[in-house]
Scaffold this active site. Structure first.
Site, PDB file in Angstrom:
ATOM      1  N   CYS A  27      41.468   6.503  83.550  1.00  0.00           N
ATOM      2  CA  CYS A  27      42.196   6.878  82.327  1.00  0.00           C
ATOM      3  C   CYS A  27      42.677   5.603  81.635  1.00  0.00           C
ATOM      4  O   CYS A  27      43.330   4.762  82.256  1.00  0.00           O
ATOM      5  CB  CYS A  27      43.381   7.770  82.667  1.00  0.00           C
ATOM      6  N   CYS A  30      46.499   4.676  81.794  1.00  0.00           N
ATOM      7  CA  CYS A  30      47.202   4.650  83.079  1.00  0.00           C
ATOM      8  C   CYS A  30      47.988   3.354  83.240  1.00  0.00           C
ATOM      9  O   CYS A  30      47.446   2.260  83.033  1.00  0.00           O
ATOM     10  CB  CYS A  30      46.215   4.797  84.231  1.00  0.00           C
ATOM     11  N   GLY A  72      48.093   6.122  91.854  1.00  0.00           N
ATOM     12  CA  GLY A  72      46.725   6.501  92.088  1.00  0.00           C
ATOM     13  C   GLY A  72      46.448   7.995  92.266  1.00  0.00           C
ATOM     14  O   GLY A  72      47.143   8.835  91.755  1.00  0.00           O
ATOM     15  N   ARG A 140      40.663  10.911  80.011  1.00  0.00           N
ATOM     16  CA  ARG A 140      40.682  11.077  81.470  1.00  0.00           C
ATOM     17  C   ARG A 140      39.240  11.151  81.968  1.00  0.00           C
ATOM     18  O   ARG A 140      38.664  12.236  82.111  1.00  0.00           O
ATOM     19  CB  ARG A 140      41.504  12.293  81.875  1.00  0.00           C
ATOM     20  N   CYS A 281      63.510   3.642  91.032  1.00  0.00           N
ATOM     21  CA  CYS A 281      62.914   4.474  89.979  1.00  0.00           C
ATOM     22  C   CYS A 281      61.477   4.039  89.753  1.00  0.00           C
ATOM     23  O   CYS A 281      61.143   2.846  89.869  1.00  0.00           O
ATOM     24  CB  CYS A 281      63.720   4.339  88.682  1.00  0.00           C
ATOM     25  N   ASP A 282      60.620   4.994  89.413  1.00  0.00           N
ATOM     26  CA  ASP A 282      59.200   4.722  89.206  1.00  0.00           C
ATOM     27  C   ASP A 282      58.967   3.820  88.003  1.00  0.00           C
ATOM     28  O   ASP A 282      57.909   3.217  87.865  1.00  0.00           O
ATOM     29  CB  ASP A 282      58.449   6.045  89.018  1.00  0.00           C
ATOM     30  N   CYS A 322      75.607   6.110  70.853  1.00  0.00           N
ATOM     31  CA  CYS A 322      75.541   7.356  71.616  1.00  0.00           C
ATOM     32  C   CYS A 322      76.924   7.994  71.797  1.00  0.00           C
ATOM     33  O   CYS A 322      77.052   9.216  71.878  1.00  0.00           O
ATOM     34  CB  CYS A 322      74.929   7.112  72.997  1.00  0.00           C
ATOM     35  N   CYS A 325      77.799  10.508  69.213  1.00  0.00           N
ATOM     36  CA  CYS A 325      76.718  11.419  68.816  1.00  0.00           C
ATOM     37  C   CYS A 325      77.067  12.859  69.179  1.00  0.00           C
ATOM     38  O   CYS A 325      77.559  13.138  70.269  1.00  0.00           O
ATOM     39  CB  CYS A 325      75.420  11.011  69.497  1.00  0.00           C
ATOM     40  N   CYS A 335      66.950   7.923  78.545  1.00  0.00           N
ATOM     41  CA  CYS A 335      66.501   7.162  79.711  1.00  0.00           C
ATOM     42  C   CYS A 335      66.782   5.676  79.529  1.00  0.00           C
ATOM     43  O   CYS A 335      66.415   5.101  78.501  1.00  0.00           O
ATOM     44  CB  CYS A 335      65.009   7.387  79.931  1.00  0.00           C
TER      45      CYS A 335
END
Length: 416
Positions: A27, A30, A72, A140, A281-282, A322, A325, A335
């Site tokens: 992809c 990716c 993967g 993909r 965190c990823d 923020c 808000c 995030c």
């Protein structure tokens, strides 16, 4: 630094990159795999490290242990490896421990045997699918350039035949961001009941920019969400569960959201590379956020690492814009990864979310009221007692029953 005792009382999930970047697809968007669909030799998680970690996790987890297996393409590890996973989990699980396993896959390797395994061990399967064939096969593809759509749908057929729970994950990119209705009609046609979206990001830009770059604009994503909401809402009878909207409805019902951007703080999670390197965190797989390695460090040490404590402070440290808000209680600043390199900018998709919140507010309020009335009716039918007028409402609003759901009692019985 938090004490180990404090960590032991918290629940947390684990995401493990089962075969590192190895993948049988190429992809172009990716952010992780660079093998171009030719994985070569597969490096699996070391067996001794797997046992060490699961043993420590079971000792710390209080009643629930949640595992997410990613890549993967994690199924490249082979069925024997996954059978070993559940055997080790069973070996170290204390009595009455609830174990959940989920796997994110491109589904091209799923056959009857895999589907039976997922059914037998109650795996939740996330399937990556970007929409109909002409959309999906643009991006993909296999290493030879062929589309993967037909193989993905074949894998899904096996899941359906075995009654395996699965959901669809669609990356929203420049090829489908203007086709929300087409995507949702496709999901409904194929009876895909659970769907989630993630906006496409060029995380390879993290080599020079820690925050990365998104490949669609905030305006495009906001319009996509509004069009998807129209289809989802269906005159107050939602058809297809879309994670973003389900979470938004939860907040209108005064429930806690589970999607990261809707939470007040980042969820407690441990991200593990195939070699055992640990991160919070990823989207923070970077030397600045490395906690250690589960093969050599204790789990308690990793979870109590000062870097982890600093990471968890990121989301509550709101940009000035923020704080005032009107929608702050919906996204809580979004995030941290999307607030720029300095973390002081508003979320890249701030305007997307605000556009959707404003667009959906009236209908979400009506839908939430409909859900509350249904709850009251069920309570009435079962003969249960409602809270007293001055008691706190059970919906979690923090208001007295008479000022909250109690006002809907007239919808249940004329005498209320």
């Amino acid at each position: 630094m938090a004490s180990c005792a404090a960590v032991e009382k918290e629940s947390f999930a684990v995401m493990w990159k089962t075969v590192s970047e190895a993948c049988n697809l190429a992809c172009d968007y990716c952010y992780y795999s660079r093998c171009n669909g030719n994985p070569g030799n597969i490096n699996r998680i070391d067996s001794q490290m797997l046992e060490k970690f699961i043993k420590e996790y079971m000792e710390i987890a209080k009643g629930t242990a949640a595992f997410v297996w990613q890549g993967g393409e994690p199924l490249l590890a082979g069925l024997d490896f996954f059978q070993k996973i559940v055997q080790v989990q069973k070996k170290f699980a204390p009595p009455h421990m609830r174990i959940s396993n989920s796997v994110q896959t491109n589904a091209t390797l799923i056959n009857k045997e895999w589907a039976q395994f997922f059914r037998n061990y109650h795996f939740l399967v996330g399937v990556s699918l970007d929409g109909p064939k002409h959309i999906h096969d643009e991006r993909r593809i296999t290493g030879s350039g062929k589309g993967s759509f037909d193989r993905v749908l074949k894998g899904i057929d096996y899941l359906k035949e075995e009654g395996v729970s699965f959901n669809i994950l669609s990356v929203i990119h420049d090829g489908n961001v203007k086709k929300a209705k087409e995507l949702l009609a496709f999901y409904e046609e194929h009876q895909f009941e659970y769907v989630q979206f993630i906006p496409c990001m060029d995380f390879r830009a993290q080599e020079t920019e820690k925050s990365g770059r998104y490949l669609i604009t905030a305006e495009e994503y906001g319009q996509f969400l509004c069009e998807a909401f129209d289809y989802w809402y269906n005159e107050g009878n939602p058809r297809v569960s879309i994670r973003f909207f389900d979470n938004l409805l939860d907040m209108y019902l005064h429930h806690s959201a589970e999607l990261c951007i809707h939470r007040q703080s980042c969820p407690k999670m441990l991200i593990l590379e195939q070699n055992g390197d640990a991160y919070p965190c990823d989207f923070y797989i970077h030397d600045d956020f490395k906690l250690g390695n589960v093969g050599t460090d204790s789990l308690k040490k990793l979870l109590n690492h000062p870097i982890y404590e600093e990471f968890l402070k990121k989301k509550p440290m709101l940009p000035d814009k923020c704080k005032s808000c009107e929608y702050i209680n919906f996204c809580h600043g979004g995030c941290p990864r999307s607030r720029g390199d300095n973390g002081k900018d508003v979320d890249y998709f701030c305007e997307s979310y605000k556009k959707l919140y404003q667009y959906a507010d009236e209908r979400m309020s009506k839908l939430a009221e409909k859900v509350k009335i249904h709850w009251l009716k069920e309570t009435y039918k079962k003969g249960r007692k409602f809270p007293k007028r001055n008691d706190l409402c059970l919906c979690g609003s923090g208001e007295k029953f008479k000022k909250c759901c109690g006002q809907l009692l007239k919808e249940i019985t004329p005498s209320a």
